[in-house]
Design an enzyme around this catalytic site. Sequence first.
Site: not given
Lengths: 79, 245
Positions: A35-37, A39-40
């Site tokens: 996940a990238d930021s 996504d979180t």
Amino acid sequence: MSSIEERVKKIVVEQLGVKEEDVTNAAGFVDDLGADSLDTVELVMALEEEFETEIPDEQAEKITTVQQAIDYINEHMKD
Amino acid sequence: MSDSKRVALVTGASRGIGAAIARRLAEQGLQVVGTATSASGAERITETLKQWGGRGIAMDVTDADSVATGLQAIQEQEGPIEVLVNNAGITRDNLFMRMKDAEWDAVLDTNLSAAVRLTQRLLKGMMKLRRGRIILVGSVVGSTGNAGQTNYAAAKAGLAGFARSLAREVGSRSITVNTVAPGFIDTDMTRELGDDTKQALLGQIPLGRLGAPEEIAAAVGFLASEEAGYITGETLHVNGGMFMH
């Protein structure tokens, strides 16, 4: 009714587009599930919706693994 | 494309550039809601847009409660907003040496902060849709500067920088963020200028005339279209050639 654990994992699979078998309790969203930021952030939004709760930003930042998400929901669910 | 119309929100749509943008987007087949600060302004928007099924609402973009109420109503009636045009703007011109805090704050609040807050409220919906168009109406003054408009130029340059940064954050979700920077356009805002100022300005415009609101609306209409999906973080200047880069 599925358990909180199952519901959390289902959301992680949907949001991050990962395989079910990769979503172990110990899996980290960023380190293990790619996940990238953004996504979180979306993942937390999806959890808030599924469990009809609001997760404050300072709490959300601490939810970095599947288990932490499950624990948070378990602690904060009303019923 | 789905059968349901894409929903667009245009702020400051009762007159000038905003009115032309709202009309243009409606003509392009979008479901348009335009905002005005007054109820009479909102009625005027409805009057213009009703033939396409659009409408106006009263909303003070600088007031969080007013914004929340308005967005809630749109969400219920029209559905999720896919196109946001932040157009609402004011001027409080003064030489910087004389500029009051209130003049600075009013321009920054309305022209920059209100646009930013509205964008933040609508971004969640666009992230879910996995598409969206955010268009900020800037100004040539944000690039060239203009004596007497330090506040206005700061706000408009701020919008372009905001757009470029946000474009990087949300590009992966097919959301584009662009600025359209009008030059001197024939509206109430520029009609307030004196004749001498206007003549001096025209001398700097290769096309030798003020722009029409519809010419800005056409640029916004393009950026809002599906075809413009590969343009993001861009500032599109529409100014008769008075600023080229």
